[in-house]
Design a protein around this motif. Structure first.
Motif, PDB file in Angstrom:
ATOM      1  N   LYS A  99      11.276  53.712  56.689  1.00 29.16           N
ATOM      2  CA  LYS A  99      11.307  52.415  56.020  1.00 29.16           C
ATOM      3  C   LYS A  99      12.635  51.718  56.249  1.00 29.16           C
ATOM      4  O   LYS A  99      13.706  52.340  56.240  1.00 29.16           O
ATOM      5  CB  LYS A  99      11.089  52.574  54.507  1.00 29.16           C
ATOM      6  CG  LYS A  99       9.664  52.895  54.117  1.00 29.16           C
ATOM      7  CD  LYS A  99       9.535  52.871  52.624  1.00 29.16           C
ATOM      8  CE  LYS A  99       8.091  53.108  52.187  1.00 29.16           C
ATOM      9  NZ  LYS A  99       7.963  53.062  50.717  1.00 29.16           N
ATOM     10  N   SER A 100      12.581  50.398  56.448  1.00 32.00           N
ATOM     11  CA  SER A 100      13.797  49.599  56.543  1.00 32.00           C
ATOM     12  C   SER A 100      14.379  49.425  55.158  1.00 32.00           C
ATOM     13  O   SER A 100      13.745  49.714  54.141  1.00 32.00           O
ATOM     14  CB  SER A 100      13.484  48.231  57.156  1.00 32.00           C
ATOM     15  OG  SER A 100      12.672  47.484  56.264  1.00 32.00           O
ATOM     16  N   LYS A 101      15.637  48.910  55.083  1.00 34.86           N
ATOM     17  CA  LYS A 101      16.258  48.666  53.785  1.00 34.86           C
ATOM     18  C   LYS A 101      15.451  47.659  52.981  1.00 34.86           C
ATOM     19  O   LYS A 101      15.267  47.803  51.773  1.00 34.86           O
ATOM     20  CB  LYS A 101      17.697  48.155  53.986  1.00 34.86           C
ATOM     21  CG  LYS A 101      18.424  47.863  52.681  1.00 34.86           C
ATOM     22  CD  LYS A 101      19.852  47.425  52.886  1.00 34.86           C
ATOM     23  CE  LYS A 101      20.712  48.586  53.324  1.00 34.86           C
ATOM     24  NZ  LYS A 101      22.153  48.225  53.308  1.00 34.86           N
ATOM     25  N   GLN A 102      14.940  46.611  53.644  1.00 40.98           N
ATOM     26  CA  GLN A 102      14.144  45.607  52.957  1.00 40.98           C
ATOM     27  C   GLN A 102      12.875  46.216  52.364  1.00 40.98           C
ATOM     28  O   GLN A 102      12.487  45.908  51.246  1.00 40.98           O
ATOM     29  CB  GLN A 102      13.778  44.475  53.915  1.00 40.98           C
ATOM     30  CG  GLN A 102      14.944  43.564  54.293  1.00 40.98           C
ATOM     31  CD  GLN A 102      15.862  44.202  55.338  1.00 40.98           C
ATOM     32  OE1 GLN A 102      15.495  45.219  55.940  1.00 40.98           O
ATOM     33  NE2 GLN A 102      17.033  43.622  55.532  1.00 40.98           N
TER      34      GLN A 102
ATOM     35  N   SER B  31      12.488  49.249  51.426  1.00 38.72           N
ATOM     36  CA  SER B  31      12.860  50.104  50.297  1.00 38.72           C
ATOM     37  C   SER B  31      13.100  49.274  49.047  1.00 38.72           C
ATOM     38  O   SER B  31      12.693  49.638  47.944  1.00 38.72           O
ATOM     39  CB  SER B  31      14.127  50.906  50.633  1.00 38.72           C
ATOM     40  OG  SER B  31      13.884  51.788  51.708  1.00 38.72           O
ATOM     41  N   ILE B  32      13.765  48.109  49.211  1.00 41.51           N
ATOM     42  CA  ILE B  32      14.066  47.263  48.056  1.00 41.51           C
ATOM     43  C   ILE B  32      12.799  46.654  47.482  1.00 41.51           C
ATOM     44  O   ILE B  32      12.582  46.631  46.279  1.00 41.51           O
ATOM     45  CB  ILE B  32      15.057  46.139  48.455  1.00 41.51           C
ATOM     46  CG1 ILE B  32      16.405  46.742  48.842  1.00 41.51           C
ATOM     47  CG2 ILE B  32      15.237  45.143  47.310  1.00 41.51           C
ATOM     48  CD1 ILE B  32      17.385  45.727  49.382  1.00 41.51           C
TER      49      ILE B  32
ATOM     50  N   SER C 252       9.617  47.563  47.894  1.00 39.95           N
ATOM     51  CA  SER C 252       8.429  48.402  47.885  1.00 39.95           C
ATOM     52  C   SER C 252       7.644  48.166  46.603  1.00 39.95           C
ATOM     53  O   SER C 252       8.162  47.591  45.638  1.00 39.95           O
ATOM     54  CB  SER C 252       8.821  49.878  48.013  1.00 39.95           C
ATOM     55  OG  SER C 252       9.625  50.255  46.916  1.00 39.95           O
TER      56      SER C 252
ATOM     57  N   THR D 138       8.874  48.386  42.657  1.00 41.91           N
ATOM     58  CA  THR D 138      10.324  48.494  42.470  1.00 41.91           C
ATOM     59  C   THR D 138      10.883  47.326  41.677  1.00 41.91           C
ATOM     60  O   THR D 138      11.623  47.512  40.703  1.00 41.91           O
ATOM     61  CB  THR D 138      11.043  48.571  43.834  1.00 41.91           C
ATOM     62  OG1 THR D 138      10.560  49.706  44.556  1.00 41.91           O
ATOM     63  CG2 THR D 138      12.541  48.700  43.645  1.00 41.91           C
TER      64      THR D 138
ATOM     65  N   LYS E  85      17.342  54.807  42.943  1.00 43.07           N
ATOM     66  CA  LYS E  85      16.953  54.620  44.333  1.00 43.07           C
ATOM     67  C   LYS E  85      17.248  53.192  44.781  1.00 43.07           C
ATOM     68  O   LYS E  85      17.759  52.957  45.886  1.00 43.07           O
ATOM     69  CB  LYS E  85      15.460  54.923  44.488  1.00 43.07           C
ATOM     70  CG  LYS E  85      14.933  54.788  45.907  1.00 43.07           C
ATOM     71  CD  LYS E  85      13.444  55.118  45.942  1.00 43.07           C
ATOM     72  CE  LYS E  85      12.870  54.917  47.351  1.00 43.07           C
ATOM     73  NZ  LYS E  85      11.416  55.207  47.384  1.00 43.07           N
ATOM     74  N   LEU E  86      16.962  52.227  43.899  1.00 40.25           N
ATOM     75  CA  LEU E  86      17.241  50.829  44.207  1.00 40.25           C
ATOM     76  C   LEU E  86      18.743  50.608  44.332  1.00 40.25           C
ATOM     77  O   LEU E  86      19.212  49.894  45.231  1.00 40.25           O
ATOM     78  CB  LEU E  86      16.652  49.934  43.111  1.00 40.25           C
ATOM     79  CG  LEU E  86      16.846  48.419  43.252  1.00 40.25           C
ATOM     80  CD1 LEU E  86      16.259  47.916  44.556  1.00 40.25           C
ATOM     81  CD2 LEU E  86      16.214  47.687  42.071  1.00 40.25           C
TER      82      LEU E  86
ATOM     83  N   ARG F 299      21.006  52.822  45.195  1.00 39.78           N
ATOM     84  CA  ARG F 299      21.470  53.422  46.454  1.00 39.78           C
ATOM     85  C   ARG F 299      21.164  52.516  47.636  1.00 39.78           C
ATOM     86  O   ARG F 299      21.957  52.381  48.571  1.00 39.78           O
ATOM     87  CB  ARG F 299      20.817  54.792  46.661  1.00 39.78           C
ATOM     88  CG  ARG F 299      21.355  55.890  45.746  1.00 39.78           C
ATOM     89  CD  ARG F 299      20.958  57.269  46.240  1.00 39.78           C
ATOM     90  NE  ARG F 299      19.503  57.440  46.280  1.00 39.78           N
ATOM     91  CZ  ARG F 299      18.780  57.902  45.271  1.00 39.78           C
ATOM     92  NH1 ARG F 299      19.383  58.223  44.121  1.00 39.78           N
ATOM     93  NH2 ARG F 299      17.475  58.043  45.390  1.00 39.78           N
ATOM     94  N   THR F 300      20.004  51.867  47.577  1.00 44.36           N
ATOM     95  CA  THR F 300      19.590  51.001  48.677  1.00 44.36           C
ATOM     96  C   THR F 300      20.494  49.776  48.794  1.00 44.36           C
ATOM     97  O   THR F 300      20.915  49.397  49.889  1.00 44.36           O
ATOM     98  CB  THR F 300      18.133  50.551  48.485  1.00 44.36           C
ATOM     99  OG1 THR F 300      17.289  51.707  48.405  1.00 44.36           O
ATOM    100  CG2 THR F 300      17.672  49.682  49.652  1.00 44.36           C
TER     101      THR F 300
END
Length: 324
Positions: A2-5, A7-8, A10, A13, A46-47, A49-50
């Protein structure tokens, strides 16, 4: 991977993040979301960290948003605004004669005129399906914010919303709040000072409801004691029936009092000074440009041009009395 975007943004979230910003309490937010507190904590970490920065910090037992948290909150609201605008633009291309209309109606509003119009509207527009959602003010604003309702029907002015920029409104009618009682000594009074309505217990709406706040504000402005509240109900019919059964005092909108076939069995007076407010449609900017919404608002306006709101109520009450 997954890209950073991804992950944010998803699934869930941002929903988790927004809910926590509303309650500023992990336990309450988790309960509202229907998940465990550790699961919520894990998602927020998790958010963080991202994005590479803490979004919250604690002062004692109180949770606070960090600078990064405020940035994320502002950005999240912008994202939802863009999604709502995209939804509205898509809907503007749809037919005026097909689709659904979702109305969020303040639960304390008397709806018989709205119901009568819904019948007439269906007869003329059978392919448009109307849904009435009876909601609290918070539920209404959440529904507007998330594009879950097309328009609210509520009382204004409403100071509970601080940012009116994304919204527009259309007045339906002006309302008076009437003092309701059984006190024969006050029977001749057409107007009453708030101070004169303190010699008997009251029944009213729950704390925080619009009309409860209106009464509280008036008594505060007059710098006099608040009424002695012995019972609270969410619906005007519940308040009315309790008032009649117990000879307590109350205050209800003129439209509700007029809707009662037994309205001659109670005494009413207008507050002095008057407590007035508007019944209005409230919707997101440009929502009234969507064909089916525009048509609905136009037909409702024409409906009240033929006979105003109170005349419609009189006709409904007269029809019920005739049936009896």
């Amino acid at each position: 991977m997954k890209s950073k975007q991804e992950s944010i943004f998803s699934s869930k979230t941002l929903t988790y993040f927004l809910q926590l910003t509303e309650t500023m309490n992990y336990t309450q937010a988790a309960q509202i979301l229907g998940i465990t507190q550790p699961a919520l904590t894990q998602q927020i970490k998790k958010l963080e960290r991202t994005v590479g920065a803490p979004l919250f910090y604690s002062v004692g037992k109180k949770l606070r948003l960090s600078d990064a948290g405020y940035t994320m909150l502002h950005t999240t609201h912008n994202i939802y605004d863009l999604l709502n605008e995209a939804t509205d633009e898509i809907q503007q291309t749809t037919s005026a004669n097909h689709g659904e209309i979702h109305l969020g109606i303040l639960a304390s509003i008397e709806t018989q005129v709205l119901e009568a119009f819904a019948v007439k509207y269906y007869e003329e527009n059978p392919d448009i399906h109307i849904t009435f959602h009876m909601l609290t003010r918070k539920e209404i604003w959440d529904g507007l914010e998330n594009n879950e309702i097309d328009s609210a029907i509520m009382y204004l002015p409403d100071n509970s919303i601080k940012n009116w920029k994304p919204y527009d409104s259309k007045k339906i009618m002006s309302e008076d709040l009437l003092f309701i009682h059984h006190n024969n000594e006050l029977a001749s009074r057409k107007r009453i000072k708030p101070k004169k309505a303190l010699d008997c217990p009251w029944v009213t709406y729950p704390v925080g409801y619009y009309l409860d706040q209106m009464v509280n504000e008036e008594y505060k402005n007059q710098m006099i004691d608040q009424p002695n509240i012995v019972a609270r109900f969410t619906q005007p019919g519940q308040i009315y029936r309790f008032m009649k059964a117990t000879n307590t005092y109350s205050a209800l909108p003129k439209s509700y009092v007029m809707s009662r076939p037994d309205r001659d069995e109670i005494l009413t007076a207008t507050f002095d000074p008057q407590i007035k407010f508007d019944l209005s449609f409230v919707y997101r900017n440009a929502k009234d440009q969507i064909p089916r919404i525009a048509q609905f608002l136009e037909q409702f306006e024409a409906y009240l041009t033929e006979k105003d709101y109170y005349q419609r109520l009189d006709d409904i009450v007269a029809g019920k009395n005739k049936e009896e």
